[in-house]
Design an enzyme around this catalytic site. Structure first.
Site, PDB file in Angstrom:
ATOM      1  N   ARG A 161     -15.837  -7.447  -9.430  1.00 42.91           N
ATOM      2  CA  ARG A 161     -15.215  -6.102  -9.938  1.00 42.91           C
ATOM      3  C   ARG A 161     -13.702  -6.327 -10.349  1.00 42.91           C
ATOM      4  O   ARG A 161     -12.837  -6.618  -9.890  1.00 42.91           O
ATOM      5  CB  ARG A 161     -15.300  -5.117  -8.744  1.00 42.91           C
TER       6      ARG A 161
ATOM      7  N   CYS B  61     -18.826  -5.775   0.380  1.00 47.18           N
ATOM      8  CA  CYS B  61     -17.885  -5.832  -0.734  1.00 47.18           C
ATOM      9  C   CYS B  61     -16.527  -6.189  -0.440  1.00 47.18           C
ATOM     10  O   CYS B  61     -15.818  -5.732   0.561  1.00 47.18           O
ATOM     11  CB  CYS B  61     -17.706  -4.413  -1.482  1.00 47.18           C
TER      12      CYS B  61
ATOM     13  N   CYS C 272     -20.635   3.836  -0.519  1.00 47.56           N
ATOM     14  CA  CYS C 272     -19.744   2.577  -0.337  1.00 47.56           C
ATOM     15  C   CYS C 272     -18.598   3.077   0.509  1.00 47.56           C
ATOM     16  O   CYS C 272     -18.370   4.325   0.188  1.00 47.56           O
ATOM     17  CB  CYS C 272     -19.149   1.890  -1.520  1.00 47.56           C
TER      18      CYS C 272
ATOM     19  N   CYS D 237       0.669  -1.318  -0.112  1.00 44.68           N
ATOM     20  CA  CYS D 237       0.133   0.013   0.070  1.00 44.68           C
ATOM     21  C   CYS D 237       0.882   1.180   0.093  1.00 44.68           C
ATOM     22  O   CYS D 237       1.645   1.312   0.885  1.00 44.68           O
ATOM     23  CB  CYS D 237      -0.824  -0.118   1.009  1.00 44.68           C
TER      24      CYS D 237
HETATM   25  N1  SAM Z   1      -7.624   1.236   4.915  1.00 45.28           N
HETATM   26  C1  SAM Z   1      -8.934   0.418   4.439  1.00 45.28           C
HETATM   27  C2  SAM Z   1      -8.426  -0.998   4.452  1.00 45.28           C
HETATM   28  O1  SAM Z   1      -7.213  -1.443   4.131  1.00 45.28           O
HETATM   29  O2  SAM Z   1      -9.553  -1.722   4.517  1.00 45.28           O
HETATM   30  C3  SAM Z   1      -9.391   0.830   3.228  1.00 45.28           C
HETATM   31  C4  SAM Z   1      -8.555   1.536   1.980  1.00 45.28           C
HETATM   32  S1  SAM Z   1      -7.295   0.220   1.496  1.00 45.28           S
HETATM   33  C5  SAM Z   1      -6.357   1.329   0.475  1.00 45.28           C
HETATM   34  C6  SAM Z   1      -8.413  -0.800   0.345  1.00 45.28           C
HETATM   35  C7  SAM Z   1      -7.780  -1.716  -0.556  1.00 45.28           C
HETATM   36  O3  SAM Z   1      -7.044  -1.424  -1.526  1.00 45.28           O
HETATM   37  C8  SAM Z   1      -6.742  -2.806   0.136  1.00 45.28           C
HETATM   38  O4  SAM Z   1      -7.637  -3.611   0.914  1.00 45.28           O
HETATM   39  C9  SAM Z   1      -6.395  -3.553  -1.022  1.00 45.28           C
HETATM   40  O5  SAM Z   1      -6.978  -4.673  -1.286  1.00 45.28           O
HETATM   41  C10 SAM Z   1      -6.282  -2.270  -2.268  1.00 45.28           C
HETATM   42  N2  SAM Z   1      -4.987  -1.929  -2.526  1.00 45.28           N
HETATM   43  C11 SAM Z   1      -4.449  -1.051  -1.721  1.00 45.28           C
HETATM   44  N3  SAM Z   1      -2.990  -0.867  -2.393  1.00 45.28           N
HETATM   45  C12 SAM Z   1      -3.073  -1.651  -3.617  1.00 45.28           C
HETATM   46  C13 SAM Z   1      -2.138  -1.601  -4.586  1.00 45.28           C
HETATM   47  N4  SAM Z   1      -1.073  -1.024  -4.620  1.00 45.28           N
HETATM   48  N5  SAM Z   1      -2.581  -2.550  -5.663  1.00 45.28           N
HETATM   49  C14 SAM Z   1      -3.661  -3.185  -5.693  1.00 45.28           C
HETATM   50  N6  SAM Z   1      -4.614  -2.969  -4.718  1.00 45.28           N
HETATM   51  C15 SAM Z   1      -4.523  -2.192  -3.704  1.00 45.28           C
HETATM   52 FE1  SF4 Z   2      -3.318   0.838   2.976  1.00 45.62          FE
HETATM   53 FE2  SF4 Z   2      -5.548   0.255   4.108  1.00 45.62          FE
HETATM   54 FE3  SF4 Z   2      -3.424  -1.079   4.808  1.00 45.62          FE
HETATM   55 FE4  SF4 Z   2      -3.747   1.285   5.582  1.00 45.62          FE
HETATM   56  S1  SF4 Z   2      -5.002  -0.523   6.107  1.00 45.62           S
HETATM   57  S2  SF4 Z   2      -2.072   0.443   4.756  1.00 45.62           S
HETATM   58  S3  SF4 Z   2      -4.832   2.244   3.733  1.00 45.62           S
HETATM   59  S4  SF4 Z   2      -4.674  -1.176   2.936  1.00 45.62           S
END
Ligand code: SAM
Ligand code: SF4
Ligand code: DTB
Length: 316
Positions: A263, A191, A131, A63
């Protein structure tokens, strides 16, 4: 929709056997299941917004928003309610039926949660589906979001239970499942999906999909993300999975969760149009529109309109 004919008792062997099918047989089966449950020429379109960006305490290796890695991402405080509602209004004009608000939180806390609730109320009042993806929730928070008019909660299992600890150490796979339980019990649409390209094997992909399919109810929406490698994260140099393996993951999700929206999520920017069309043929029937996902690039301007036109796909 009734649950007639849906299965919740898939075995790893069965799901792995689907992955192992000849590609043409697998796609044909997935498309057959798809046609029995959906209009194959209609795609549901959502728009993402990052309401709070970066500085996340979690260490998810993929992330860009984790505070554990130097990704060069510009951090942003929680947005103002009016700004978010205005973006939703624009997204609606541009054809999105659902507006998905994401926050880089381990879970919502204090005042920030109330601000996020106000955002949901404001977006809902526009007549859009709402959402949210705010991380881990407790029962009280899930019920509060439901009361505010939230339709869907996104919370991904991301990978198999076994591979999870290789990717994230600041929470457990079980923490994710617990949140999904409170979300479902609150009456919110679930989701939940995952990422392909985290260094997992085919068995991990099978176990990830099986975890989703064997829940008390199939998630209403199953995002399948292709890892967007982010410089500075531990997965920056992860090997790109074979395109056909990615498409297989979509097809297996379609077959074992026949009535769920599958999706085609992150990673479209790096895909050819032909690969995207194969994903739709394999049963993907929703996407994120717009040039940006949360922080990463999504589609080039005008590209989706052009692709939809040439494929005869219509927004739902
Ligand atoms: N922080 C919350 C969580 O982790 O549930 C919500 C936001 S988080 C960015 C949502 C989703 O984005 C993650 O669970 C992951 O599946 C997806 N995601 C994050 N970074 C990604 C990346 N570099 N490539 C593909 N999917 C990614
Ligand atoms: Fe990224 Fe969500 Fe993990 Fe935080 S919890 S680092 S926003 S994917
Ligand atoms: C999901 O499964 N994918 C979306 C949405 N749910 C929240 C997010 C993808 C994030 C990609 C990296 C980024 O934009 O920061």
């Amino acid at each position: 929709m009734t649950d007639a004919g849906l299965r919740y008792d898939w075995t790893v062997d069965e799901v792995e056997a689907l992955f192992a099918k000849p590609f043409m047989d697998l796609i044909f089966e997935a498309q057959t299941v798809h046609r029995a449950n959906f209009d194959p020429n209609k795609i549901q379109i959502s728009r993402l917004i990052s309401i709070k960006t970066g500085s996340c305490p979690e260490d998810c290796s993929y992330c860009p928003q984790s505070a554990h890695y130097a990704t060069g991402l510009e951090k942003e405080k929680l947005m103002a309610v009016e700004e978010v509602v205005e973006s939703a209004r624009k997204a609606k004009e541009e054809g999105a039926s659902r507006f998905c608000m994401g926050a880089a939180w381990r879970g919502p806390k204090g005042e920030d949660f109330e601000v996020a609730v106000a955002m949901i109320e404001g977006v809902k009042a526009l007549g859009m589906e709402t959402c949210a993806t705010f991380g881990l929730l407790d029962k009280f928070q899930a019920n509060r979001l439901k009361e505010a008019g939230l339709d869907y909660y996104n919370h991904n299992v991301d990978t198999s239970p076994e591979h999870y600890k290789e990717v994230i150490t600041t929470r457990t796979f079980q923490d994710r499942l617990d949140t999904l339980d409170v979300v479902r019990d609150a009456g919110l649409h679930v989701c939940s999906g995952g990422i392909v390209g985290l260094g997992e094997g085919r068995t991990d992909r099978a176990k990830m999909l099986l975890t989703l399919a064997n829940m008390p109810k199939h998630p209403d929406s199953v995002p399948i993300n292709l890892l967007i490698p982010i410089a500075g994260t531990p997965l920056a140099d992860a090997e790109r999975p074979d395109s056909f393996d990615f498409i297989r993951t979509i097809a297996v999700a379609r077959i074992i969760m026949p009535k769920s929206f599958v999706r085609l999520s992150a990673g479209r920017e790096g895909m050819t149009e032909e690969m995207q069309a194969l994903c739709f043929l394999a049963g993907a029937n929703s996407i994120f529109c717009g040039e940006k996902l949360l922080t990463a690039k999504n589609a080039k301007p005008g590209q989706d309109k052009s692709l939809f036109g040439r494929l005869g796909l219509k927004p739902m």
